[in-house]
Design a protein around this motif. Structure first.
Motif, mmCIF file in Angstrom:
data_model
loop_
_atom_site.group_PDB
_atom_site.id
_atom_site.type_symbol
_atom_site.label_atom_id
_atom_site.label_comp_id
_atom_site.label_asym_id
_atom_site.label_seq_id
_atom_site.Cartn_x
_atom_site.Cartn_y
_atom_site.Cartn_z
ATOM 1 N N GLU A 143 0.837 -1.203 0.000
ATOM 2 C CA GLU A 143 0.000 0.000 0.000
ATOM 3 C C GLU A 143 0.865 1.243 0.000
ATOM 4 O OE1 GLU A 143 -3.616 2.089 2.615
ATOM 5 O OE2 GLU A 143 -2.656 0.229 3.307
ATOM 6 N N GLY A 144 0.551 2.158 -0.889
ATOM 7 C CA GLY A 144 1.218 3.454 -0.923
ATOM 8 C C GLY A 144 0.248 4.543 -0.521
ATOM 9 N N TRP A 145 0.771 5.750 -0.288
ATOM 10 C CA TRP A 145 -0.089 6.868 0.077
ATOM 11 C C TRP A 145 -0.996 7.239 -1.091
ATOM 12 C CZ3 TRP A 145 0.424 12.065 -1.932
ATOM 13 C CH2 TRP A 145 -0.532 12.946 -1.412
ATOM 14 N N GLU A 146 -2.292 7.044 -0.899
ATOM 15 C CA GLU A 146 -3.300 7.389 -1.892
ATOM 16 C C GLU A 146 -2.915 6.894 -3.286
ATOM 17 O OE1 GLU A 146 -4.257 11.547 -1.541
ATOM 18 O OE2 GLU A 146 -5.235 11.267 0.403
ATOM 19 N N GLY A 147 -2.355 5.689 -3.339
ATOM 20 C CA GLY A 147 -2.015 5.064 -4.615
ATOM 21 C C GLY A 147 -0.634 5.386 -5.148
ATOM 22 N N HIS A 148 0.091 6.294 -4.491
ATOM 23 C CA HIS A 148 1.435 6.670 -4.937
ATOM 24 C C HIS A 148 2.444 5.691 -4.326
ATOM 25 C CE1 HIS A 148 0.140 10.530 -6.673
ATOM 26 N NE2 HIS A 148 -0.681 10.593 -5.641
ATOM 27 N N GLN A 149 2.921 4.766 -5.118
ATOM 28 C CA GLN A 149 3.760 3.707 -4.566
ATOM 29 C C GLN A 149 5.197 4.145 -4.309
ATOM 30 O OE1 GLN A 149 3.013 -0.041 -6.846
ATOM 31 N NE2 GLN A 149 1.914 -0.533 -4.963
ATOM 32 N N GLU A 150 5.563 5.345 -4.700
ATOM 33 C CA GLU A 150 6.871 5.853 -4.282
ATOM 34 C C GLU A 150 6.846 6.281 -2.812
ATOM 35 O OE1 GLU A 150 4.730 9.530 -5.936
ATOM 36 O OE2 GLU A 150 4.781 7.355 -6.246
ATOM 37 N N LEU A 151 5.635 6.352 -2.232
ATOM 38 C CA LEU A 151 5.456 6.688 -0.825
ATOM 39 C C LEU A 151 4.808 5.490 -0.135
ATOM 40 C CD1 LEU A 151 4.153 10.343 -1.284
ATOM 41 C CD2 LEU A 151 6.494 9.599 -0.805
#
Length: 435
Positions: A143-151
């Motif tokens: 799981e990333g922050w709101e779909g942002h997988q760099e986070l």
């Protein structure tokens, strides 16, 4: 508390200091740029500085690599400690950006998961599944922050992960002597975590400031209480102030002020103090956003007059412009690239507003009530312990005369007496009237 009475100043260190966009982990010494700015902050009445992320990260600061190390592009821990001491010596409190919802992919615990997968000691620090894949072809999903997988989202419920964050916060207080935290994406943090942070930070500093980044109010008023948060970010009023001035519709901001702060039973934030702003690192600069620049002083007058704590984003006091292009880098320029002479009347106006607020408990603690309302002009009242301040604003091209109440008052912006029973508000101007 101290924070209720202070003017905040937001600095995005990586931008302010002119850092590289990508971190190659080469050590630079740039925090002196912020130290050089302290006299200016004092001059415009700043009482607290809010730093966006300044710990080791991959790119923009919100992709943390090491919670215990100042970003190599900025300097060393010792240099930051010295900076905090200098700010404190100038009676400026220090609030850090607490990015505890997610980390960068190079964070040591996530690197271990990539290497050791199911047998990694750190796999439960994150929400991972090993029967899937990621956008980075890791061979597992997460799981990333709101779909942002760099986070990469942290699992704060894991005791070891929580302890790591707790030790970092203790380090910030014990080593750097910070005075508060802004909780990034607070609207995604679990309620128990807010209670936990309050308990842990209060052990070290009884007046420690906790403010949550919340992009909506909704039911977050319940979290502004002694066991959780001191404040949240005032996004509703930010949008209302800018939009009202741009559309000649002061009904919009007045509706929000009544909904949030008035004496009506359903007011959400009555008696609570939001961290207010007219721009920050995530939104268009105020001078760019205001269509008719003749109203830029009015915008800042309104910011200081409404309930809550005003926060100035670095450079905006000079009228710097910036939009959200180039991945938001235009919103966080190098301080040496900002013209300090573009809008001197705005800088002077903010200095005056800060001086007025520092001398007025009414603007820090006063309640709110509407007096006069038109689409292009408005008067409202702040009251506290038998004292009152009337705020009058005219965003139109023609002067107006309004009845507020019988008697006179002193306009603190011009140091002149005015008649409240026939109050004249000049075009594109505002008044802060003490009575």
């Amino acid at each position: 508390m101290w924070f209720d009475e202070r003017v905040f100043y937001q600095i995005y260190p990586l931008g302010f200091c002119g850092c590289e966009r990508e971190n190659d982990y080469t050590l630079h010494h740039r925090l002196d740029k912020i130290e050089e700015h302290i006299p200016h902050m004092k001059e415009i009445g700043v009482g607290a500085v809010l730093f966006n992320p300044l710990f080791e990260s991959e790119r923009h600061g919100y992709d943390t690599v090491d919670f215990f190390k100042v970003d190599s592009r900025l300097g060393t821990n010792e240099e930051f400690k010295s900076l905090v001491q200098k700010l404190h010596a100038n009676d400026i409190k220090v609030v850090l950006d607490g990015v505890f919802n997610h980390v960068g992919r190079k964070f040591f615990a996530f690197e271990d998961v990539k290497s050791n997968r199911e047998v990694s000691h750190y796999k439960d620090w994150f929400n991972v599944w090993f029967d899937g894949n990621s956008a980075y072809n890791d061979g597992f999903g997460y799981e990333g922050w709101e779909g942002h997988q760099e986070l990469v989202k942290l699992n704060l419920s894991n005791p070891d992960c929580l302890n790591h964050i707790t030790e970092a916060i203790r380090y910030y207080i014990n080593e750097f002597d910070i005075d508060g935290l802004r909780l990034d994406v607070c609207y995604l943090l679990p309620e128990w975590f807010l209670r936990y942070l309050r308990e842990e930070t209060s052990k070290l500093k009884s007046d420690f400031f906790l403010v949550g980044e919340v992009i909506h109010c909704q039911n977050f008023s319940q979290h502004i209480e002694p066991q959780k948060l001191d404040s949240i970010t005032g996004y509703e009023c930010f949008k209302g102030m800018v939009s009202s001035i741009n559309t000649n519709n002061l009904f919009e901001i007045e509706y929000s002020l009544t909904r949030l702060f008035s004496s009506v039973d359903w007011a959400l934030m009555r008696g609570k103090h939001l961290l207010n702003f007219v721009d920050n690192h995530d939104v268009i600069r105020a001078y760019t956003a205001i269509s008719d620049k003749r109203n830029i002083l009015n915008l800042y007058s309104l910011l200081y007059a409404i309930p809550g704590m005003p926060c100035i984003y670095y450079g905006s006091e000079f009228g710097v412009e910036g939009d959200k292009s180039d991945n938001d880098y235009n919103l966080r320029p190098f301080i040496d690239d900002i013209s300090k002479d573009k809008c001197p009347e705005l800088t002077k106006h903010i200095k005056k507003l800060s001086a007025i607020r520092s001398e007025s408990k009414v603007l820090s603690y006063g309640d709110y009530s509407k007096c006069v309302l038109n689409n292009k002009y408005m008067v409202f009242k702040r009251s506290f312990e038998g004292h009152s301040i009337f705020f009058a604003i005219n965003i139109g091209e023609e002067s107006v005369s309004v009845y507020v109440e019988q008697g006179e008052g002193s306009d603190l912006l011009t140091d002149s007496m005015v008649n409240l029973s026939e109050l004249t508000i000049e075009p594109f101007s505002s008044m802060i009237i003490y009575r």
